[in-house]
Design a protein around this motif. Structure first.
Motif, PDB file in Angstrom:
ATOM      1  N   ASN A  81       2.199  -4.042 -10.757  1.00  0.00           N
ATOM      2  CA  ASN A  81       1.725  -3.012 -10.434  1.00  0.00           C
ATOM      3  C   ASN A  81       1.887  -2.634  -8.672  1.00  0.00           C
ATOM      4  O   ASN A  81       1.704  -3.463  -8.080  1.00  0.00           O
ATOM      5  N   TRP A  82       1.993  -1.316  -8.584  1.00  0.00           N
ATOM      6  CA  TRP A  82       2.167  -1.183  -7.168  1.00  0.00           C
ATOM      7  C   TRP A  82       1.639   0.331  -6.832  1.00  0.00           C
ATOM      8  O   TRP A  82       2.204   1.439  -7.187  1.00  0.00           O
ATOM      9  N   THR A  83       0.157   0.352  -6.641  1.00  0.00           N
ATOM     10  CA  THR A  83      -0.629   1.639  -6.323  1.00  0.00           C
ATOM     11  C   THR A  83      -0.646   2.096  -4.825  1.00  0.00           C
ATOM     12  O   THR A  83      -0.367   1.285  -4.158  1.00  0.00           O
ATOM     13  N   VAL A  84      -0.992   3.265  -4.891  1.00  0.00           N
ATOM     14  CA  VAL A  84      -1.166   3.810  -3.330  1.00  0.00           C
ATOM     15  C   VAL A  84      -2.415   3.536  -3.000  1.00  0.00           C
ATOM     16  O   VAL A  84      -3.217   3.611  -3.426  1.00  0.00           O
ATOM     17  N   SER A  85      -2.404   3.157  -1.644  1.00  0.00           N
ATOM     18  CA  SER A  85      -3.767   3.018  -0.826  1.00  0.00           C
ATOM     19  C   SER A  85      -4.545   4.316  -0.744  1.00  0.00           C
ATOM     20  O   SER A  85      -4.202   5.385  -0.889  1.00  0.00           O
ATOM     21  N   PRO A  86      -5.665   4.144  -1.026  1.00  0.00           N
ATOM     22  CA  PRO A  86      -6.732   5.354  -1.068  1.00  0.00           C
ATOM     23  C   PRO A  86      -6.482   6.170   0.403  1.00  0.00           C
ATOM     24  O   PRO A  86      -6.441   7.368   0.325  1.00  0.00           O
ATOM     25  N   ALA A  87      -6.091   5.549   1.469  1.00  0.00           N
ATOM     26  CA  ALA A  87      -5.694   6.322   2.776  1.00  0.00           C
ATOM     27  C   ALA A  87      -4.643   7.036   2.531  1.00  0.00           C
ATOM     28  O   ALA A  87      -4.423   8.310   3.094  1.00  0.00           O
ATOM     29  N   ASP A  98      -0.360  17.923  -4.491  1.00  0.00           N
ATOM     30  CA  ASP A  98      -1.395  17.654  -5.475  1.00  0.00           C
ATOM     31  C   ASP A  98      -1.761  16.265  -5.589  1.00  0.00           C
ATOM     32  O   ASP A  98      -0.832  15.373  -5.322  1.00  0.00           O
ATOM     33  N   THR A  99      -2.766  15.951  -6.554  1.00  0.00           N
ATOM     34  CA  THR A  99      -3.164  14.460  -6.867  1.00  0.00           C
ATOM     35  C   THR A  99      -1.917  13.789  -7.584  1.00  0.00           C
ATOM     36  O   THR A  99      -1.778  12.556  -7.335  1.00  0.00           O
ATOM     37  N   GLU A 100      -1.424  14.276  -8.477  1.00  0.00           N
ATOM     38  CA  GLU A 100      -0.361  13.643  -9.329  1.00  0.00           C
ATOM     39  C   GLU A 100       0.855  13.214  -8.430  1.00  0.00           C
ATOM     40  O   GLU A 100       1.396  11.933  -8.289  1.00  0.00           O
ATOM     41  N   GLU A 101       1.314  14.270  -7.604  1.00  0.00           N
ATOM     42  CA  GLU A 101       2.599  13.853  -6.541  1.00  0.00           C
ATOM     43  C   GLU A 101       2.196  12.773  -5.691  1.00  0.00           C
ATOM     44  O   GLU A 101       3.011  12.042  -5.131  1.00  0.00           O
ATOM     45  N   CYS A 102       0.935  12.613  -5.169  1.00  0.00           N
ATOM     46  CA  CYS A 102       0.480  11.638  -4.448  1.00  0.00           C
ATOM     47  C   CYS A 102       0.250  10.294  -4.989  1.00  0.00           C
ATOM     48  O   CYS A 102      -0.836   9.607  -4.556  1.00  0.00           O
ATOM     49  N   ASP A 103       1.153   9.822  -5.839  1.00  0.00           N
ATOM     50  CA  ASP A 103       0.969   8.440  -6.370  1.00  0.00           C
ATOM     51  C   ASP A 103       2.419   7.836  -5.933  1.00  0.00           C
ATOM     52  O   ASP A 103       3.340   8.284  -5.234  1.00  0.00           O
ATOM     53  N   ASN A 104       2.677   6.703  -6.734  1.00  0.00           N
ATOM     54  CA  ASN A 104       4.097   5.735  -6.018  1.00  0.00           C
ATOM     55  C   ASN A 104       4.801   5.970  -7.228  1.00  0.00           C
ATOM     56  O   ASN A 104       4.748   5.238  -8.344  1.00  0.00           O
ATOM     57  N   THR A 122       7.973   6.260  -3.936  1.00  0.00           N
ATOM     58  CA  THR A 122       7.811   7.451  -2.934  1.00  0.00           C
ATOM     59  C   THR A 122       6.363   7.300  -2.272  1.00  0.00           C
ATOM     60  O   THR A 122       6.158   8.008  -1.044  1.00  0.00           O
ATOM     61  N   ASN A 123       5.516   6.500  -2.710  1.00  0.00           N
ATOM     62  CA  ASN A 123       4.254   6.138  -2.241  1.00  0.00           C
ATOM     63  C   ASN A 123       3.565   7.032  -1.409  1.00  0.00           C
ATOM     64  O   ASN A 123       3.323   7.074  -0.208  1.00  0.00           O
ATOM     65  N   ALA A 124       3.123   8.058  -2.201  1.00  0.00           N
ATOM     66  CA  ALA A 124       2.422   9.354  -1.690  1.00  0.00           C
ATOM     67  C   ALA A 124       3.176   9.912  -0.486  1.00  0.00           C
ATOM     68  O   ALA A 124       2.551  10.063   0.585  1.00  0.00           O
TER      69      ALA A 124
END
Length: 678
Positions: A81-87, A98-104, A122-124
């Motif tokens: 897994n490689w998730t985007v940090s909340p910041a 939008d929220t979906e685009e702001c993912d990795n 893409t990492n947000a």
């Protein structure tokens, strides 16, 4: 008279074959022998890579990378897994995404020289890269995050291209947040990129970008090339917003210029890529490209590319085509004349003196002998010319000057080409083409003939574009994916050809008829032995003679419309015969794709035969699908027969009852006599 009817039949048949535009065989999802990987939480699939060395299919999706067994992709072997940090996500949303685009979204997967993998996402809207290891059957990210700007787009779904050569990454991607600046660059120790000039890239549409490496091993020591395929607005056209397809070339050993074109490509040249089909003036827009490289002579290598005439998928008039280009023809265009921009803004052929060496040339042994060892030794005059003249006058045209294949309907999106050796030792190309509706079309092209689709397979249950298509040299399997699932198809599966006639007349280079096992089997790795194959003309006379089954009996009623069903396994046109003559549509006979509707009279009794018809090299091949022996009766006859049957049944029942009573009385009398004796 019969000759005239036959001529009419051939004309109609030819028109039907030309107008039907159907693959020879259509196989739906539920009938395809494929492996499927799909699980909850697995969506927005965005990259795919085959690792033949350790037998894994590596798949990038939203916020994760998974590995699947190459032998059976329904088996997941590991996940990282490689998730985007909340910041980072909060900052992305604050910038209007939008929220979906702001993912990795994992957009890049490449093998590095030491066997590790480069992973970029893409990492947000803050592109980033990391290295990934595969040890003890599991993948793991190293956590050493690097800037990924220019390596992958900022946006999750924007088209781009990248290629890894050892530890050097080449990419063609947007380099800004808005996604408006396309840069073709080399990353690493000797970074280079394209000039930000309109003549180099003019509002590229990003419909398709493909990047291919060509290894030359040429006798004159010329460097290897990289070819970039893309679409853009044509600067040379007097009208605005005319989209064209392009092919660009650079040299791998390019080091940029010493003063002019510092850290920029000195070898970048581009030309129009033509694939003539569809309406005159309609742009042919490239979607994907595949290189079939000739190991003996690089000039004989061939690019196979898929195009669309209208990229609006909702258009009913949309057409797609496959064109093939020989590298020797491409090289000739890049050795030709240049276009130059005048003060008026128009583009004309450059007729002045060209500097030496030819601008955009790669380093050769001849240049090295003259003291030009690298592009750093080119004169400013040569480099300035290259900077201002990236566009060639000539256009790259396909082999034979026309497409290999043209189809109407769903757009072509991806292409892979396999080279198959038939039983006679000859090599043939099989084209696998993905569409934007999730179908895989299998096409062949023999010398002197037009390309034809012999089979199409539905890869996904729900319509979705084929985004990735790759063929494993190790397993011989084809791997494809849409947005939320991955499929594995055995391209050498010949089991769907159920008879010798069907196996041979399909002219599938993979398949031949095994006379010992009495089945259609793959010829890959097989010897002549008991196998027969007729790819040249589909000669079914080689097949053993099969016995015809007895015709089915069909009782029809005068004046009542009834269906005689005929459902061939192929999409070939069907022809009906009645008592040996071709049955033409009329007041009492309606021919459908799946049968014949009859409103019969007494004269319609007789033998009906439904057969498929296929024309191969002007030869007509027929195959009987079903036969009916039709018996026609009127309603009154049916009623009389029914009444007679009812009366007969009643009389028979009465007789049975009478004899039953007699037997009962005799039995009773016998019992009485026996009792008296006692």
């Amino acid at each position: 008279m019969r000759r005239a009817v036959l001529l009419y039949f051939l004309v109609i048949l030819s028109e039907n074959l030309a107008a039907s535009n159907k693959p020879r065989r259509t196989v739906f999802f539920q009938d395809v022998d494929l492996k499927l990987f799909k699980e909850s939480g697995f969506d927005s699939l965005s990259s795919l890579m085959i690792r033949d060395d350790f037998g894994q299919l590596v798949v990038g999706a939203r916020a994760k990378v998974v590995t699947l067994s190459l032998d059976d992709i329904s088996k997941k072997t590991s996940e990282a897994n490689w998730t985007v940090s909340p910041a980072d996500k909060a900052l992305c949303i604050m910038k209007g995404k939008d929220t979906e685009e702001c993912d990795n979204f994992i957009r890049t997967l490449h093998t590095i020289g030491d066997g590790k993998m480069l992973v970029c996402g893409t990492n947000a809207f803050n592109p980033s890269c990391d290295n990934m290891n595969f040890t003890n059957g599991k993948i793991s990210l190293e956590g050493k995050i690097e800037v990924g700007r220019g390596k992958v787009p900022f946006e999750p779904y924007q088209r781009f291209a990248s290629l890894m050569d050892g530890n050097t990454l080449y990419s063609a991607a947007s380099s800004n947040f808005l996604g408006t600046e396309l840069v073709f660059q080399r990353h690493g120790l000797n970074p280079l990129k394209t000039e930000m000039k309109r003549s180099w890239f003019n509002e590229p549409t990003m419909i398709s970008i493909s990047l291919v490496e060509v290894s030359k091993n040429s006798k004159d020591g010329e460097d290897d090339n990289l070819f970039l395929f893309f679409t853009e607005n044509a600067v040379e056209e007097r009208r605005d917003n005319i989209q064209v397809s392009r092919i660009a070339r650079v040299c791998k050993s390019d080091l940029g210029g010493k003063r002019t074109l510092q850290k920029k490509w000195t070898s970048f040249m581009k030309a129009r890529l033509d694939c003539p089909f569809g309406d005159v003036g309609s742009p042919s827009l490239i979607q994907d490209v595949f290189l079939l490289q000739d190991q003996n002579d690089w000039t004989d290598s061939i690019f196979y590319a898929v195009f669309t005439s209208n990229w609006d998928s909702s258009s009913a008039c949309s057409q797609s085509a496959v064109c093939a280009y020989k590298l020797s023809d491409i090289s000739q265009v890049f050795s030709g004349r240049f276009l130059t921009e005048r003060d008026t803004g128009s583009w004309e052929t450059y007729t002045g003196v060209k500097p030496y060496p030819h601008p955009g040339s790669c380093i050769t042994d001849e240049l090295r002998a003259s003291g030009v060892m690298t592009s750093l030794n080119f004169t400013d005059q040569t480099l300035l010319f290259a900077k201002n003249h990236p566009l060639m006058e000539g256009a790259v045209t396909p082999i034979t000057g026309r497409p290999l294949l043209v189809r109407a309907g769903p757009r072509f999106s991806k292409i892979v080409v396999d080279q198959v050796t038939t039983l006679d030792g000859r090599r043939h190309q099989v084209l696998f083409i993905g569409t934007d509706f999730g179908w895989l079309q299998k096409a062949v092209k023999f010398d002197g003939e037009d390309g034809r689709v012999i089979e199409e397979l539905q890869l996904f249950q729900t319509p979705q574009p084929v985004n990735f298509l790759q063929l494993s040299s190790k397993t011989g399997q084809l791997y494809s994916s849409g947005s939320n699932s991955v499929v594995q198809v055995n391209v050498r599966d010949c089991s769907r050809y159920t008879s010798c006639d069907d196996c041979l007349i399909a002219r599938d280079p993979y398949c031949g008829w095994d006379q010992v096992r009495d089945q259609c089997s793959s010829v890959v790795g097989a010897s002549l032995g008991s196998m027969i194959q007729s790819w040249s003309d589909g000669d079914i006379r080689m097949c053993p003679i099969s016995e015809l089954k007895n015709p089915a009996i069909a009782h029809l009623t005068i004046g009542v419309a009834q269906l005689l069903q005929c459902s061939p396994e192929t999409n070939l046109p069907i022809i009906w015969h009645f008592s040996g003559n071709i049955l033409l549509p009329g007041a009492r006979h309606t021919v459908l794709d799946q049968g014949l509707i009859i409103r019969p009279s007494y004269s319609d009794s007789g033998l009906y035969t439904c057969e498929t018809v296929e024309i191969v090299k002007s030869k007509v091949h027929r195959k009987i699908v079903v036969q009916y022996m039709v018996q026609v009766q009127d309603v009154n006859t049916v009623v009389r027969n029914l009444r007679t049957a009812v009366i007969t049944l009643a009389v028979f029942a009465s007789l049975l009852l009478f004899f039953s009573v007699i037997r009962h009385l005799k039995a009773k009398e016998q019992n009485h006599t026996d009792c008296g004796t006692v």
